[in-house]
Design a protein around this motif. Sequence first.
Motif, PDB file in Angstrom:
ATOM      1  N   TYR A   2      36.131  31.845  48.512  1.00  0.00           N
ATOM      2  CA  TYR A   2      37.450  31.575  49.052  1.00  0.00           C
ATOM      3  C   TYR A   2      37.518  31.585  50.576  1.00  0.00           C
ATOM      4  O   TYR A   2      38.542  31.199  51.134  1.00  0.00           O
ATOM      5  CB  TYR A   2      38.459  32.598  48.508  1.00  0.00           C
ATOM      6  CG  TYR A   2      38.747  32.414  47.032  1.00  0.00           C
ATOM      7  CD1 TYR A   2      39.586  31.404  46.589  1.00  0.00           C
ATOM      8  CD2 TYR A   2      38.173  33.254  46.089  1.00  0.00           C
ATOM      9  CE1 TYR A   2      39.861  31.225  45.239  1.00  0.00           C
ATOM     10  CE2 TYR A   2      38.443  33.087  44.741  1.00  0.00           C
ATOM     11  CZ  TYR A   2      39.280  32.073  44.317  1.00  0.00           C
ATOM     12  OH  TYR A   2      39.532  31.909  42.987  1.00  0.00           O
ATOM     13  N   ASP A 103      43.835  38.952  37.672  1.00  0.00           N
ATOM     14  CA  ASP A 103      42.737  38.339  36.915  1.00  0.00           C
ATOM     15  C   ASP A 103      41.921  37.379  37.777  1.00  0.00           C
ATOM     16  O   ASP A 103      40.903  36.849  37.328  1.00  0.00           O
ATOM     17  CB  ASP A 103      43.269  37.623  35.674  1.00  0.00           C
ATOM     18  CG  ASP A 103      44.025  36.336  35.984  1.00  0.00           C
ATOM     19  OD1 ASP A 103      44.407  36.135  37.171  1.00  0.00           O
ATOM     20  OD2 ASP A 103      44.255  35.544  35.056  1.00  0.00           O
ATOM     21  N   THR A 104      42.360  37.159  39.027  1.00  0.00           N
ATOM     22  CA  THR A 104      41.625  36.288  39.950  1.00  0.00           C
ATOM     23  C   THR A 104      41.243  37.081  41.194  1.00  0.00           C
ATOM     24  O   THR A 104      42.102  37.513  41.951  1.00  0.00           O
ATOM     25  CB  THR A 104      42.480  35.075  40.363  1.00  0.00           C
ATOM     26  OG1 THR A 104      42.858  34.351  39.190  1.00  0.00           O
ATOM     27  CG2 THR A 104      41.709  34.164  41.296  1.00  0.00           C
ATOM     28  N   LYS A 105      39.956  37.274  41.397  1.00  0.00           N
ATOM     29  CA  LYS A 105      39.478  38.008  42.565  1.00  0.00           C
ATOM     30  C   LYS A 105      39.378  37.054  43.742  1.00  0.00           C
ATOM     31  O   LYS A 105      38.494  36.201  43.804  1.00  0.00           O
ATOM     32  CB  LYS A 105      38.098  38.631  42.274  1.00  0.00           C
ATOM     33  CG  LYS A 105      37.600  39.583  43.339  1.00  0.00           C
ATOM     34  CD  LYS A 105      38.382  40.883  43.316  1.00  0.00           C
ATOM     35  CE  LYS A 105      37.764  41.921  44.231  1.00  0.00           C
ATOM     36  NZ  LYS A 105      38.503  43.190  44.248  1.00  0.00           N
ATOM     37  N   PRO A 169      44.467  30.250  44.894  1.00  0.00           N
ATOM     38  CA  PRO A 169      45.021  30.027  43.549  1.00  0.00           C
ATOM     39  C   PRO A 169      46.529  30.283  43.509  1.00  0.00           C
ATOM     40  O   PRO A 169      46.996  31.258  42.923  1.00  0.00           O
ATOM     41  CB  PRO A 169      44.241  31.044  42.696  1.00  0.00           C
ATOM     42  CG  PRO A 169      43.945  32.167  43.633  1.00  0.00           C
ATOM     43  CD  PRO A 169      43.723  31.525  44.979  1.00  0.00           C
ATOM     44  N   LYS A 172      48.434  31.241  40.465  1.00  0.00           N
ATOM     45  CA  LYS A 172      48.295  32.606  39.954  1.00  0.00           C
ATOM     46  C   LYS A 172      49.287  33.576  40.609  1.00  0.00           C
ATOM     47  O   LYS A 172      49.194  34.787  40.404  1.00  0.00           O
ATOM     48  CB  LYS A 172      46.872  33.107  40.183  1.00  0.00           C
ATOM     49  CG  LYS A 172      45.814  32.391  39.363  1.00  0.00           C
ATOM     50  CD  LYS A 172      45.929  32.763  37.890  1.00  0.00           C
ATOM     51  CE  LYS A 172      44.774  32.178  37.087  1.00  0.00           C
ATOM     52  NZ  LYS A 172      44.838  32.604  35.664  1.00  0.00           N
TER      53      LYS A 172
END
Length: 346
Positions: A2, A103-105, A169, A172
Amino acid sequence: LYISDDFLNTVDLPTTSVTFPWEVTIDNIENAMDNGIELALETKVISIVKNSNYTVNTNNGKFTTKMIINAAGIHAEKISSLVMKSNFKITPRRGEYFVIDKDTKVVNNVIYPLPTEKGKGIIATPQIHGNTLLGPTSEFVDETDAFDTSREGLDYVRKSIGGSIKNVPFHKIIRSFAGSRASSNKGDFIIEESIDNFINVAGIESPGLTAAPAIADYVVNELVANKFKLTRKDDWNPLRRKVTRMNGLSNEDKNEIIKNDSKYANVVCRCENITEGEIVESIHRNCGSKTVTGVKMRVRPGSGRCQGGFCQPEVLKILSRELEIDPMKVLYKKKGSNILVSRTKE
């Protein structure tokens, strides 16, 4: 994955850490109450009269004290002006944030852009519970309680974060929120005895939470101790009573707790795996939960992906039962924020 490709150079700050500010605040006031401090909530200062002591008139009666420490945040200028012509001005500075699902690192460390005159800029911050914060904005506002978000502010977060991280994201995002910090015209923290036995601790912007222990130490030892003889309590307890966190325990430890209280087996918040027992415990501790957001701040039901869509009605029922009040009187956050406004049937 990212980090932006536009980064040419970076500075590593290995001592940078994150904490959970709600828990830090609640832990400290709970420990203070365990050691004899009295807490008055929903208490608004109306006037202050100075004679040999100070008389503080509030909507909940009068308080008499030898010294006042004014740490009222965005209201500090108003409190100061009740006893003197204030020598500083506080202007609320609103900051808006996005919260990304855990749930998204997104990042492993706090990612800062180059700072500007408005502050550290739009940053990506991993949280101790797994979420990621994107923000904040920095906008001077007139309202002291400006907790609403704006299209312009959140669009600015979306646009600006792209300079630090890519492939954000945004789908998210589970919540957006805003808060106000107390920005003073002094350009720095204001920590001083302004008149006899009246201490201002104002304009505490970032890094105010990090600096809080040092500020407290300075106020006590350099300002208060110069006016009064302070003695340490013989029975002072520096430790907070342990809080039960079921989602961090082994199955063996969970079973042992459930044997003693079956409420710890009833999962109320599925997103964060928070049990009824933890919610009940948060209500009956010193400085215990009295509202839905009070429970959320302490044990996090409503902080996950569904944002209370499943668990909030259950939390309301538990508050009603444990506080022995009608469900209609259960508050979301503060006076006047009743969740239930009328009965559809008896």
